[in-house]
Design an enzyme around this catalytic site. Structure first.
Site: not given
Ligand code: TYM
Length: 336
Positions: A117, A199, A202
């Site tokens: 990032k 990966k 979004k």
């Molecule tokens: P975020 O918002 O990027 O993504 C949300 C969830 O989707 C999963 N994910 C994927 N899984 C499989 N293939 C992909 N291409 C893919 N892209 C995203 C992510 O692994 C995630 O589970 N830091 C986290 C949000 C967060 C969080 C937390 C998660 C903040 N606090 C506490 C768990 C517990 C994030 O940016 O997810």
């Protein structure tokens, strides 16, 4: 007398940035729904995390509501689960700060998401972006979560969370539950349709991902254009055929069929037929969610009620942890 067994607790969060993707759905959201009966679950729209990159306030507000509506439309029951906005429970920011004081700069500089990032947003490498995993640790530890359903890209952050919690417990006694990750067997890392070695994200260009709210014709078009290779065989070989392997994983995750079954059904028919079958499978999954989304997102009174009740229920649990943490650290409130 029969004793009631305390259910284990789950916490997970999704950032309300842009459009939620099929990766978010397969990697995380779908598991949220599958786990809701067995566990005591909190699912948060982590809007504070979203602020680590610049957001347009009007767009952010819309994205927050859209994300909550998608949670509900994908089958999360707001009676069984606590669904809420992270920023509405100030204890997240508070515990985040406290845990900052127990996390080392060296640990944070090793985080691959921070490296990615900060390369992407070179003009805005802010302290929030650096401390992002600590806020994530606070999210999880605040609720004493046992299990965290996430995709593979969040594994490193979860490990940091465990390290910080163990460090804190090592000093102050058993304050935090040490959480485990919960990853889907297939689809923990859904890949980009255009660059299948990265990966699906979004924040990348639109043709690289399928959004949960993409209409069927758009989904079909994107899958037809997905990068594959030129040997026309439907065989699971992520190393040499990452594009085909990605489409097979998507199909397997959504249909429950094994790679061998998929290969037996589609090998030899050509990529056109295979891609159409993958598109059918994705559309069959997303269409009902989209119909529910239309209904739920128009019902503002319902969304308000889910938001208010989620905030209250989450705050009550967070408050208990904060009292414990404050007491251990020696900060007020004290009984004088
Ligand atoms: P975020 O918002 O990027 O993504 C949300 C969830 O989707 C999963 N994910 C994927 N899984 C499989 N293939 C992909 N291409 C893919 N892209 C995203 C992510 O692994 C995630 O589970 N830091 C986290 C949000 C967060 C969080 C937390 C998660 C903040 N606090 C506490 C768990 C517990 C994030 O940016 O997810």
């Amino acid at each position: 007398m029969e004793q009631q067994v305390q259910k284990k607790r789950i916490f997970s969060g999704i950032q309300p940035t842009g459009n939620l993707t099929l990766g978010n759905y397969i990697g995380a959201l779908r598991n949220f729904g599958l786990l809701q009966d067995e566990y005591d679950c909190l699912y948060s729209i982590v809007d504070l995390h979203a602020l680590t990159v610049r957001q347009n306030p009007t767009e952010l507000r819309k994205a927050c509501l859209r994300t909550m509506s998608i949670f509900l439309a994908s089958g999360l029951d707001p009676e069984k689960n606590i669904i809420y906005f992270q920023s509405q429970v100030p204890a997240h920011a508070e515990l985040g700060w406290l845990l900052d004081c127990y996390t080392y700069m060296g640990e944070l500089s090793r985080m691959t998401q921070f490296k990615d990032k900060s390369a992407k947003h070179a003009d805005n490498i802010n302290c929030g972006l650096f401390a992002y995993p600590v806020l994530m640790a606070a999210d999880i530890l605040l609720y004493q979560a046992d299990l965290v359903p996430i995709g593979a890209d969040q594994k490193q952050h979860l490990e940091l969370c465990r390290d910080v919690a163990e460090r804190f417990n090592g000093i102050y006694g058993d304050v935090f539950t040490i959480p485990e990750g919960y990853f889907p067997k297939v689809g923990a890392r859904v890949m980009s349709l255009q660059e299948p070695t990265r990966k699906m994200s979004k924040s990348d260009p639109e043709d690289t991902y399928i959004a949960i709210l993409d209409k069927p014709d758009v989904i079909r078009k994107k899958i037809r254009r997905a990068v594959t290779d030129c040997d026309n065989t439907v065989v699971f070989d992520p190393e040499n055929k990452p594009g085909v392997a990605n489409l097979m994983s998507i199909m397997s995750a959504l249909s429950g069929r094994t790679m061998d079954e998929i290969s037996a059904d589609y090998n030899g028919l050509g990529y056109g037929k295979f891609k159409d079958a993958v598109a059918d499978c994705v559309i069959a999954t997303l269409e009902p969610i989209q119909a529910e989304y239309e209904r739920i997102s128009a019902d503002k009174a319902y969304l308000q009620q889910v938001m208010d009740s989620g905030r209250e229920r989450a705050s009550a649990i967070a408050h208990k942890t904060m009292l414990k943490v404050r007491k251990k650290l020696g900060i007020a409130p004290w009984k004088l």
